[in-house]
Motif scaffolding. Structure first.
Motif, PDB file in Angstrom:
ATOM      1  N   PRO A  86      -7.895 -48.933  20.262  1.00 57.52           N
ATOM      2  CA  PRO A  86      -8.103 -49.767  19.076  1.00 57.52           C
ATOM      3  C   PRO A  86      -7.341 -51.088  19.059  1.00 57.52           C
ATOM      4  N   ALA A  87      -6.361 -51.267  19.936  1.00 57.65           N
ATOM      5  CA  ALA A  87      -5.693 -52.573  20.027  1.00 57.65           C
ATOM      6  C   ALA A  87      -6.564 -53.566  20.778  1.00 57.65           C
TER       7      ALA A  87
ATOM      8  N   ALA B 221     -10.315 -45.245  12.892  1.00 54.01           N
ATOM      9  CA  ALA B 221      -8.883 -45.044  13.102  1.00 54.01           C
ATOM     10  C   ALA B 221      -8.489 -43.614  12.760  1.00 54.01           C
ATOM     11  N   ARG B 222      -9.045 -43.081  11.686  1.00 56.22           N
ATOM     12  CA  ARG B 222      -8.763 -41.684  11.303  1.00 56.22           C
ATOM     13  C   ARG B 222      -9.250 -40.725  12.393  1.00 56.22           C
ATOM     14  N   MET B 223     -10.433 -40.991  12.925  1.00 55.51           N
ATOM     15  CA  MET B 223     -10.977 -40.147  13.983  1.00 55.51           C
ATOM     16  C   MET B 223     -10.099 -40.203  15.225  1.00 55.51           C
ATOM     17  N   TRP B 224      -9.730 -41.409  15.618  1.00 58.16           N
ATOM     18  CA  TRP B 224      -8.922 -41.611  16.827  1.00 58.16           C
ATOM     19  C   TRP B 224      -7.591 -40.864  16.716  1.00 58.16           C
TER      20      TRP B 224
ATOM     21  N   ALA C  20       1.161 -51.039  21.275  1.00 63.91           N
ATOM     22  CA  ALA C  20       0.119 -51.910  20.711  1.00 63.91           C
ATOM     23  C   ALA C  20      -0.953 -51.080  20.014  1.00 63.91           C
ATOM     24  N   GLU C  21      -1.299 -49.969  20.601  1.00 64.94           N
ATOM     25  CA  GLU C  21      -2.283 -49.046  20.023  1.00 64.94           C
ATOM     26  C   GLU C  21      -1.786 -48.529  18.671  1.00 64.94           C
TER      27      GLU C  21
ATOM     28  N   GLY D  92      -1.957 -50.730  11.174  1.00 62.44           N
ATOM     29  CA  GLY D  92      -2.497 -51.807  10.362  1.00 62.44           C
ATOM     30  C   GLY D  92      -3.801 -51.408   9.682  1.00 62.44           C
ATOM     31  N   ILE D  93      -4.656 -50.732  10.434  1.00 62.83           N
ATOM     32  CA  ILE D  93      -5.938 -50.300   9.868  1.00 62.83           C
ATOM     33  C   ILE D  93      -5.720 -49.259   8.788  1.00 62.83           C
ATOM     34  N   LEU D  94      -4.926 -48.229   9.108  1.00 61.59           N
ATOM     35  CA  LEU D  94      -4.722 -47.130   8.145  1.00 61.59           C
ATOM     36  C   LEU D  94      -4.006 -47.591   6.892  1.00 61.59           C
TER      37      LEU D  94
END
Length: 222
Positions: free
Chosen positions: A178-179, A193-196, A210-211, A217-219
């Motif tokens: 996701p980065a 992001a939740r799935m990952w 970085a990941e 940031g997303i969550l």
């Protein structure tokens, strides 16, 4: 990126964005045997609040090397039931009005791709994405798993690891985290992001700094 099916050309092309085992062994041994109930999407991951807690507990370290990696070390798509393999099961689960032939191949139906908001009426336009790519998993801890454990990971219908999406979008993702890459449809970033995080937490995979920063940031914005 996760599908043996590839189509060489299509009208839509997407650019890349700046692009321990204990009870875990027992869990992996049951993943392939226990599929989800019928639904039109992957199993729902934990909430953003839970994902933030899970993310905080994950080991942060530099990715390992790709040395020795091969998709063949993650056997897929395996038979799930009758003549249906994992790809075919996901196509039936994620599609609507899906009809199959005697070999379980999808002959009709529609598939909405959460990654880009497109809808397709041919299974050949759809790939099954491993949310956490196989290569990413290898570099995050799966290199130390057995082949049976990697097979369970690559065919996991129980967690939010497999999803039917537009083939070219899946191909643009490659093995990026996701980065480096997020679905083109921003409205799906929180769910992605939740799935990952859920998958990495379930399989006790590490993540790099970085990941983790990108996921945080997303969550935090969910």
């Amino acid at each position: 990126m996760s599908d043996i099916h590839r189509r060489p050309t299509r009208r839509r092309v997407y650019a890349r964005r700046a692009s321990v085992f204990g009870g875990f062994v027992a869990l992996l041994g049951t993943l392939v045997l226990n599929g989800p109930t019928a639904q039109a999407s992957p199993p729902t991951p934990p909430s953003a609040a839970t994902a933030r807690t899970q993310l905080a507990s994950l080991t942060v370290k530099a990715e390992g090397p790709s040395d020795g990696y091969s998709r063949d070390k993650f056997p897929h798509w395996i038979t799930q039931s009758g003549s249906c393999n994992t790809r075919e099961e996901v196509l039936k689960r994620d599609g609507k009005n899906v009809q199959t032939d005697s070999s379980c191949a999808a002959t009709s139906g529609t598939w909405y791709s959460e990654y880009d908001g497109e809808t397709w009426s041919a299974a050949s336009d759809v790939d099954i994405d491993h949310v956490v790519p196989l290569s990413e998993a290898w570099k995050s801890g799966a290199s130390g798993w057995t082949t049976a454990q990697r097979q369970a990971f690559a065919n996991d219908l129980t967690h939010s690891q497999l999803i039917a999406v537009t083939d070219n979008v899946n191909q643009s993702k490659g093995d990026q985290d996701p980065a480096e890459w997020l679905p083109p449809r921003a409205a799906y970033h929180c769910m992605y992001a939740r799935m990952w995080v859920s998958v990495k937490y379930t399989y006790k995979l590490s993540l790099d700094s970085a990941e983790k920063s990108a996921l945080s940031g997303i969550l935090n914005g969910c």
